[in-house]
Design a protein around this motif. Structure first.
Motif, PDB file in Angstrom:
ATOM      1  N   LEU A 110       0.863  -1.182   0.000  1.00  0.00           N
ATOM      2  CA  LEU A 110       0.000   0.000   0.000  1.00  0.00           C
ATOM      3  C   LEU A 110       0.897   1.228   0.000  1.00  0.00           C
ATOM      4  CD1 LEU A 110      -2.785   1.317   0.241  1.00  0.00           C
ATOM      5  CD2 LEU A 110      -2.580   1.122   2.716  1.00  0.00           C
ATOM      6  N   ASP A 111       0.852   2.009  -1.071  1.00  0.00           N
ATOM      7  CA  ASP A 111       1.691   3.194  -1.227  1.00  0.00           C
ATOM      8  C   ASP A 111       0.864   4.440  -0.927  1.00  0.00           C
ATOM      9  OD1 ASP A 111       3.344   5.286  -2.060  1.00  0.00           O
ATOM     10  OD2 ASP A 111       4.191   4.123  -3.708  1.00  0.00           O
ATOM     11  N   ASP A 112       1.373   5.287  -0.005  1.00  0.00           N
ATOM     12  CA  ASP A 112       0.667   6.532   0.352  1.00  0.00           C
ATOM     13  C   ASP A 112       0.410   7.408  -0.857  1.00  0.00           C
ATOM     14  OD1 ASP A 112       0.788   5.758   2.931  1.00  0.00           O
ATOM     15  OD2 ASP A 112       2.541   6.958   3.453  1.00  0.00           O
ATOM     16  N   ASN A 113       1.307   7.356  -1.814  1.00  0.00           N
ATOM     17  CA  ASN A 113       1.229   8.259  -2.968  1.00  0.00           C
ATOM     18  C   ASN A 113       0.338   7.715  -4.085  1.00  0.00           C
ATOM     19  OD1 ASN A 113       3.116  10.040  -1.753  1.00  0.00           O
ATOM     20  ND2 ASN A 113       4.787   8.692  -2.406  1.00  0.00           N
ATOM     21  N   SER A 114      -0.275   6.587  -3.860  1.00  0.00           N
ATOM     22  CA  SER A 114      -1.149   6.003  -4.879  1.00  0.00           C
ATOM     23  C   SER A 114      -2.387   6.874  -5.063  1.00  0.00           C
ATOM     24  CB  SER A 114      -1.557   4.594  -4.459  1.00  0.00           C
ATOM     25  OG  SER A 114      -2.567   4.101  -5.300  1.00  0.00           O
ATOM     26  N   THR A 115      -2.649   7.268  -6.298  1.00  0.00           N
ATOM     27  CA  THR A 115      -3.818   8.120  -6.570  1.00  0.00           C
ATOM     28  C   THR A 115      -5.126   7.392  -6.285  1.00  0.00           C
ATOM     29  OG1 THR A 115      -3.748   7.433  -8.897  1.00  0.00           O
ATOM     30  CG2 THR A 115      -2.600   9.476  -8.295  1.00  0.00           C
ATOM     31  N   GLU A 116      -5.125   6.068  -6.477  1.00  0.00           N
ATOM     32  CA  GLU A 116      -6.357   5.324  -6.217  1.00  0.00           C
ATOM     33  C   GLU A 116      -6.710   5.329  -4.733  1.00  0.00           C
ATOM     34  OE1 GLU A 116      -3.742   4.087  -7.787  1.00  0.00           O
ATOM     35  OE2 GLU A 116      -4.320   3.220  -9.722  1.00  0.00           O
ATOM     36  N   VAL A 117      -5.706   5.137  -3.875  1.00  0.00           N
ATOM     37  CA  VAL A 117      -5.971   5.106  -2.440  1.00  0.00           C
ATOM     38  C   VAL A 117      -6.513   6.441  -1.954  1.00  0.00           C
ATOM     39  CG1 VAL A 117      -4.890   4.824  -0.170  1.00  0.00           C
ATOM     40  CG2 VAL A 117      -4.265   3.308  -2.046  1.00  0.00           C
ATOM     41  N   ASN A 118      -6.057   7.535  -2.554  1.00  0.00           N
ATOM     42  CA  ASN A 118      -6.456   8.877  -2.133  1.00  0.00           C
ATOM     43  C   ASN A 118      -7.675   9.406  -2.873  1.00  0.00           C
ATOM     44  OD1 ASN A 118      -4.288   9.517  -0.186  1.00  0.00           O
ATOM     45  ND2 ASN A 118      -2.964   9.270  -1.967  1.00  0.00           N
ATOM     46  N   SER A 119      -8.279   8.567  -3.736  1.00  0.00           N
ATOM     47  CA  SER A 119      -9.457   9.006  -4.483  1.00  0.00           C
ATOM     48  C   SER A 119     -10.729   8.691  -3.713  1.00  0.00           C
ATOM     49  CB  SER A 119      -9.498   8.314  -5.849  1.00  0.00           C
ATOM     50  OG  SER A 119      -9.722   6.921  -5.686  1.00  0.00           O
ATOM     51  N   ASP A 120     -11.870   9.220  -4.226  1.00  0.00           N
ATOM     52  CA  ASP A 120     -13.158   8.980  -3.567  1.00  0.00           C
ATOM     53  C   ASP A 120     -13.531   7.496  -3.620  1.00  0.00           C
ATOM     54  OD1 ASP A 120     -13.370  11.653  -3.042  1.00  0.00           O
ATOM     55  OD2 ASP A 120     -14.569  12.084  -4.829  1.00  0.00           O
ATOM     56  N   LYS A 121     -13.224   6.848  -4.740  1.00  0.00           N
ATOM     57  CA  LYS A 121     -13.597   5.450  -4.877  1.00  0.00           C
ATOM     58  C   LYS A 121     -12.633   4.514  -4.174  1.00  0.00           C
ATOM     59  CE  LYS A 121     -16.050   5.960  -9.266  1.00  0.00           C
ATOM     60  NZ  LYS A 121     -16.141   5.523 -10.684  1.00  0.00           N
ATOM     61  N   GLY A 122     -11.399   4.952  -3.949  1.00  0.00           N
ATOM     62  CA  GLY A 122     -10.423   4.134  -3.263  1.00  0.00           C
ATOM     63  C   GLY A 122      -9.750   3.125  -4.193  1.00  0.00           C
ATOM     64  N   TYR A 123      -8.800   2.415  -3.625  1.00  0.00           N
ATOM     65  CA  TYR A 123      -8.075   1.380  -4.360  1.00  0.00           C
ATOM     66  C   TYR A 123      -8.922   0.107  -4.344  1.00  0.00           C
ATOM     67  CZ  TYR A 123      -4.445  -2.071  -5.416  1.00  0.00           C
ATOM     68  OH  TYR A 123      -3.729  -3.095  -5.956  1.00  0.00           O
ATOM     69  N   ALA A 124      -9.253  -0.396  -5.515  1.00  0.00           N
ATOM     70  CA  ALA A 124     -10.190  -1.518  -5.623  1.00  0.00           C
ATOM     71  C   ALA A 124      -9.470  -2.853  -5.484  1.00  0.00           C
ATOM     72  CB  ALA A 124     -10.920  -1.451  -6.951  1.00  0.00           C
TER      73      ALA A 124
END
Length: 538
Positions: free
Chosen positions: A180-194
């Protein structure tokens, strides 16, 4: 003179019998599992003309005067311990047995024993001999333990209906691996990392549980994993069906009590906040339009969405936004609210033991969560999700977390299975028969037992490559033994050939022929002597 005639006759008979044995050996030179036989001759008896006398002081002893009366065949000896050469057939049901053991077959009335392992599966689905249809005997699987029960031997069901399919299994374990990378755009998005977890219910139907990993606070390394949906193989949401079926159904039933998360969102740089009033970058005061959930600049046609002002989703605005919840922060502002998530909190806090590794979900010391899938129906099993293999580290802005069925240290355990169809069979060296199924299962179907005897040469040949016990061979206990008990094994795709040695048999044939010829000369010579005796009268 008459004694010589009868001695010659007995010689002819015994040599003829020996020739019969040799002929049978040669005839079976290519018979599977055939064991060659040899003959043993012995003298018949002796006629004593006078007995032996002992030595005296004046005279020496005299040996007995005896005349032999011919020869007889005292025994036939089976060369049963000498193995025949292996013959590769490529047929998986052709089995070669090593050691002093025998396959056990049943002809419908009694158990017989054989070295010939040419087997097949008959029309009823049972293992049988190819040439005679005799049932191959062995041990069956105990349904309570799933292992072989070594009891009285019985015929082995192979292609019977209950073995044609392998029962489905519900998924009970899974694990999450990756980074899990803090800089991942998916993790920081509304939908999250799927993430998806594909699993099975107890009936073998497949489903896909969908999760989203979202950042709660990157400074404290806190994230949430949320269950967003459960789809069947037709992409239909069974989770929504569950929630709609009964107003009392909640995600609490699936995930347990919700996780409470405090959300804080800072006002965007283009806006200021003074005396409970928002201003845009042009200094225009903004009025909140509750009906449209937008801010409107007084005296202009400018409108600003709350989502753009605080960097949140429209769904969050609709569910949580309240102007009264905004607090001043200098000339900026913070919108904060408390959200209940039906998921779990992932905490990668560096201060915990094993820094950098996932340490707990929801509470310290818990490294896995239990998805209470059984709430969705009796055919579902709860699924334990292990997160100990997940790391929080820099990976170039790419998160690689993924969910897999099974246990991290035993990936085959708890994966679940769909209904399997039998696609293959194999026999191991210890005689265990396994079935392979198209769902990945391998199931034990039975084990071929063997028989061992104190004196295997004492067995009686009964034809069809089979033997029967005798008083001198030792008894069969009805149970048999595991072939590995005698350091033996079964080789699939191979048969044991006859152990007849043609060179030996032809040599024996020559000596037998000469022996027969010599005995015939005894008769002809005795006949000549009798003729001379008769001629004395003339």
């Amino acid at each position: 003179m008459m004694r010589a005639l009868y001695s010659g006759v007995s010689g002819l008979k015994t040599h003829q019998t020996k020739m019969d044995v040799i002929g049978n050996n040669i005839a079976n030179v290519n018979t599977t599992g055939f064991k060659s036989t040899s003959t043993v001759f012995s003298e018949i008896m002796y006629q004593n003309l006078s007995g032996a006398s002992g030595a005296t002081a004046t005279k020496g002893g005299v040996n007995a005067k005896q005349i032999g009366l011919g020869v007889s065949m005292s025994a036939t000896s089976i060369n049963i311990s000498s193995p025949g050469a292996p013959q590769t057939t490529g047929d998986g049901w052709d089995l070669r047995i090593t050691g002093n053991s025998f396959f056990i077959v049943n002809n419908g009335t009694e158990n017989l024993f054989t070295k010939a392992g040419a087997f097949c599966v008959d029309g009823a689905g049972y293992l049988a001999t190819k040439g005679t249809g005799y049932n191959v005997m062995g041990w069956r699987v105990d349904p309570t333990t799933g292992d072989i029960r070594k009891d009285v031997v019985s015929r082995l069901p192979i292609m019977v209906p209950e073995n044609q399919t392998s029962n489905p299994e519900a998924t009970t374990d899974s694990y999450c691996s990756g980074i899990l990378d803090d800089n991942s755009t998916e993790v920081n998005s509304d939908k999250g990392y799927a993430m998806n977890l594909n699993f099975y219910d107890a009936l073998g139907y497949s489903y896909s549980a969908k999760f989203a990993v979202k950042t709660v606070n990157s400074d404290t390394k806190t994230y949430t994993i949320e269950l967003t949906d459960i789809l069947d193989s037709n992409n239909h949401s069974i989770l929504q069906d569950y929630l709609d079926a009964d107003p009392n159904n909640t995600m609490t039933n699936v995930f347990g009590e919700p996780t409470t998360v405090d959300r804080r969102y800072n006002l965007a740089a283009d806006f200021t906040y003074r005396n409970n009033t928002f201003y845009d970058k042009d200094g225009n005061a903004l009025r909140y339009d509750a009906d449209n959930m937008k801010y409107v600049a007084e005296g202009t046609n400018k409108e600003y969405a709350v989502s753009s002002m605080f960097g949140i989703s429209e769904a969050q605005v609709q569910e949580y936004y309240d102007p009264a919840a905004v607090t001043a922060n200098g000339e900026s502002a913070v919108f904060a609210y408390t959200e209940n998530l039906y998921g779990y909190t992932l905490d990668f806090n560096e201060g915990l033991p094993n820094a950098g590794m996932f340490n707990y979900i929801g509470q310290e010391g818990v490294e896995s969560v239990m998805l209470k899938m059984s709430a969705l129906g009796t055919e579902f099993s709860n699924i334990n999700v292990d997160f100990t293999q997940t790391k929080n580290s820099n990976n170039g802005g790419q998160s690689t977390m993924e969910l897999k069925k099974g246990q991290a240290d035993n990936p085959e355990q708890g994966t679940g299975r769909r209904l399997g169809v039998l696609i293959g069979l194999q026999v191991q060296e210890d005689g265990r028969i396994f079935g392979s199924y198209d769902n990945g299962n391998t199931e034990l179907l039975g084990q071929i037992a063997v028989a061992m005897f104190a004196n295997p040469a004492g067995l009686e040949k009964v034809g069809e490559n089979c033997y029967r016990t005798t008083l001198n061979s030792g008894e069969f206990d009805g149970i048999g033994r595991d072939i590995t008990a005698d350091n033996g094994k079964m080789t699939s795709g191979t048969l044991e050939m006859s152990n007849v040695d043609l060179a030996t048999e032809f040599t024996e044939m020559i000596t037998t022929q000469r022996g027969f010829q010599a005995n015939s000369r005894i008769i002809t010579t005795s006949d000549t002597l009798l003729e001379e005796l008769v001629n004395l009268k003339r």
